[in-house]
Scaffold this active site. Structure first.
Site, short mmCIF file in Angstrom:
data_model
loop_
_atom_site.label_atom_id
_atom_site.label_comp_id
_atom_site.label_asym_id
_atom_site.label_seq_id
_atom_site.Cartn_x
_atom_site.Cartn_y
_atom_site.Cartn_z
N ARG A 241 8.85 1.22 9.07
CA ARG A 241 8.38 2.47 9.67
C ARG A 241 7.59 2.29 10.96
NH1 ARG A 241 6.65 6.24 4.56
NH2 ARG A 241 8.65 6.15 3.50
N HIS B 261 4.24 -0.96 3.77
CA HIS B 261 3.32 -0.97 4.91
C HIS B 261 2.38 -2.17 4.84
CE1 HIS B 261 4.30 3.15 5.89
NE2 HIS B 261 3.89 3.59 4.72
N VAL C 65 5.33 7.77 -5.62
CA VAL C 65 6.03 8.14 -4.38
C VAL C 65 5.43 7.38 -3.19
CG1 VAL C 65 6.88 10.37 -5.16
CG2 VAL C 65 4.60 10.21 -4.14
N CYS D 63 -3.29 6.59 2.21
CA CYS D 63 -2.26 7.57 2.59
C CYS D 63 -2.75 9.00 2.37
CB CYS D 63 -0.99 7.39 1.76
SG CYS D 63 -0.19 5.81 1.92
#
Length: 186
Positions: free
Chosen positions: A46, A74, A169, A175
């Site tokens: 990403r 990440h 998720v 986040c």
């Protein structure tokens, strides 16, 4: 819609907003670790090199180093800041390899807090004037061995947070948060 809503909120706080207009650049907040001294940017599915370059152009007063991210979504899937000079890091091979890269890229030597579970290394450090060092970390019922490591931080106010449902998720503690350092105007 989410980006526009967030932009409106930040504008209402009179914060400076920088937008990436390069269509080839990608930069996800989960790949940006700000230590207070410098930025580490995870190169992942990403976030790409061009996104890291735009971050570096935006924050010229800080060093920006890239860290390849393998076997994780990440950079902050296995590390985060747990104090002003303290990096919480997971125990996996990917996490330890990323830490080694960060140590090689930096002129500064950070303390490290190694936890057995990569997901538990994603914690939230806050320096609250009336409370001091506050650390939100994953709850003992989710990651008991990692929670024991956090409990060794005697100078922190520890707040365990259950995050099992959001983790399904790929939602980590960082986040679910936007930290803004702005004086209250009450």
């Amino acid at each position: 819609k989410q980006v526009e809503a967030m932009k409106r909120v930040l504008e209402s706080l009179n914060l400076n907003i920088v937008e990436m207009v390069d269509e080839n650049a990608t930069l996800d907040g989960g790949d940006v670790l700000f230590t207070g001294r410098e930025f580490f940017v995870g190169l992942s599915r990403r976030t790409n090199q061009r996104g890291a370059e735009i971050l570096a152009d935006t924050f010229k007063d800080y060093a920006v180093s890239t860290v390849p991210v393998h076997d994780a979504l990440h950079l902050k899937s296995f590390c985060s800041m747990a104090g002003p000079n303290l990096i919480a890091i997971g125990s996996s091979e990917a996490a330890q390899k990323a830490l080694k890269t960060m140590q090689q890229m930096s002129d500064h030597r950070y303390d490290k807090l190694t936890v057995p579970d990569d997901a538990a290394a994603n914690c939230m450090y806050l320096n609250i004037p009336s409370k001091g060092h506050v650390l939100l970390h994953r709850a003992p019922e989710e990651y008991p061995e990692s929670a024991k490591v956090f409990e060794k931080l005697k100078d922190h106010m520890l707040i365990p947070i259950a995050n099992t449902e959001l983790e399904k998720v790929d939602g980590s503690l960082t986040c679910c948060s936007v930290l803004i350092n702005k004086a209250s105007e009450l």
